[in-house]
Design an enzyme around this catalytic site. Structure first.
Site, PDB file in Angstrom:
ATOM      1  N   SER A   1       0.766  -1.007   0.171  1.00 24.69           N
ATOM      2  CA  SER A   1      -0.005   0.054   0.154  1.00 24.69           C
ATOM      3  C   SER A   1       0.975   1.188  -0.022  1.00 24.69           C
ATOM      4  O   SER A   1       1.364   1.360   1.002  1.00 24.69           O
ATOM      5  CB  SER A   1      -1.032   0.079   1.408  1.00 24.69           C
TER       6      SER A   1
ATOM      7  N   LYS B   1      -7.226   1.859  -2.917  1.00 26.33           N
ATOM      8  CA  LYS B   1      -6.868   1.215  -1.633  1.00 26.33           C
ATOM      9  C   LYS B   1      -6.849   2.768  -0.645  1.00 26.33           C
ATOM     10  O   LYS B   1      -7.071   2.490   0.495  1.00 26.33           O
ATOM     11  CB  LYS B   1      -5.158   0.716  -1.753  1.00 26.33           C
TER      12      LYS B   1
ATOM     13  N   LYS C   1       0.520   6.054   8.085  1.00 24.35           N
ATOM     14  CA  LYS C   1       1.180   6.146   6.698  1.00 24.35           C
ATOM     15  C   LYS C   1       0.268   6.243   5.753  1.00 24.35           C
ATOM     16  O   LYS C   1       0.218   7.091   4.728  1.00 24.35           O
ATOM     17  CB  LYS C   1       2.234   4.674   6.397  1.00 24.35           C
TER      18      LYS C   1
END
Length: 294
Positions: free
Chosen positions: A96, A171, A239
């Site tokens: 990701s 995502k 993140k």
């Protein structure tokens, strides 16, 4: 394509690679942790000494690493995937990362003749173990079809969502929804507990109505028990929320609720809870409510 080089054998990558082994693929894996590489070998895969061997011994390369700089180092660095791969080889990044990084890797791969897909996943550790991940794929349609037999082993919902970088964009949206939902479930649990409600019973009835969602199904029991073993670490969701907020700003999209949840996740990380599961947002709701349970 029966030979798979799998780089990154952590909480997600380990079981994904293991499922490919069980499905009959010849998997040669590599991780910076020798113990993880050895675990794959013990399960029927092969251990690579490094990235070069994993790439040269495979028809398709898969990476599952933590962040954009890790993908850039593994893919673009000296002795990395692109420098080692053969023309026509397929590289699937399932990490990701930033959509811009995914697009940059795909562009950098063109002179090498390497085909690239960005294919991040959703479903957490349990989905990786069960082979039921949701996979959102960006890249050329023909490359997506070539990768489908591998993706169908590790995922249950596999969708081509557009050109390079699109998988990572989807995502990011996924992580926005997941973070917001966890926060609301956490708030609901603390609210219910404050009124002395049978919370297990409450979760059952909520899960059966319009409020039903995967977070209630998969995370509520651990939240009620205050068990925050990852799972998916706060560090990683922090993140991901950085990716979401940055990408939204670049697109001129306002995400006020997402921005608030991003700050709550950042607060948990700052308090030293980055290694806990993201369902630990419950701890912060308790703290803000003056009901900290420890």
């Amino acid at each position: 394509m029966t030979r798979v080089g799998f780089i990154g054998l952590g909480i997600m990558g380990g079981p994904m690679a293991g499922n490919l082994v069980k499905a009959g693929f010849d998997v040669i894996g590599y991780d910076y942790s020798p113990a993880r590489t050895e675990a794959l070998a013990a399960g029927g895969g092969r251990a690579a000494a490094g990235i070069v061997e994993a790439v040269q011994e495979s028809d398709v390369v898969i990476t599952m690493v933590p962040d954009s700089p890790d993908v850039e180092a593994v893919a673009l660095g000296e002795g990395g995937i692109l420098a080692t791969a053969r023309p026509g080889q397929l590289y699937i990044d399932m990490s990701s990362i930033s959509p811009k990084t995914a697009q940059g890797v795909a562009e950098a791969a063109k002179p090498y003749g390497v085909r690239v897909l960005d294919a991040p996943v959703s479903g957490g550790e349990q989905g990786a173990i069960e082979g039921t991940l949701s996979i959102m794929v960006g890249g050329d349609a023909a490359d997506f079809e070539a990768a489908r037999p591998l993706l169908e082993v590790v995922g249950a919902t596999i969708v081509h969502v557009g050109p390079h970088g699109s998988g990572q964009t989807v995502k990011a949206a996924n992580q926005l929804i997941v973070a917001g939902t966890i926060e609301l479930v956490a708030e609901a649990i603390v609210f219910l507990e404050a009124y002395g409600v049978d919370t297990e019973a409450a979760v059952r009835v909520l899960a059966g109505g319009l409020a039903g969602n995967r977070i209630l199904d998969r995370k509520a029991a651990g939240m009620l028990a205050r068990e925050f073993q990852p799972g998916f670490r706060i560090d990683l969701h922090h993140k991901d929320m950085g990716i979401v907020t940055s990408a939204a700003r670049e697109a001129g999209v306002v995400i006020p609720l997402g921005a608030a949840v991003a700050q709550l996740i950042a607060a948990l990380k700052a308090q030293g809870h980055g290694g806990l599961d993201h369902s630990a947002l419950l701890k912060l709701v308790e703290q803000l409510s003056g009901r900290t349970s420890g």
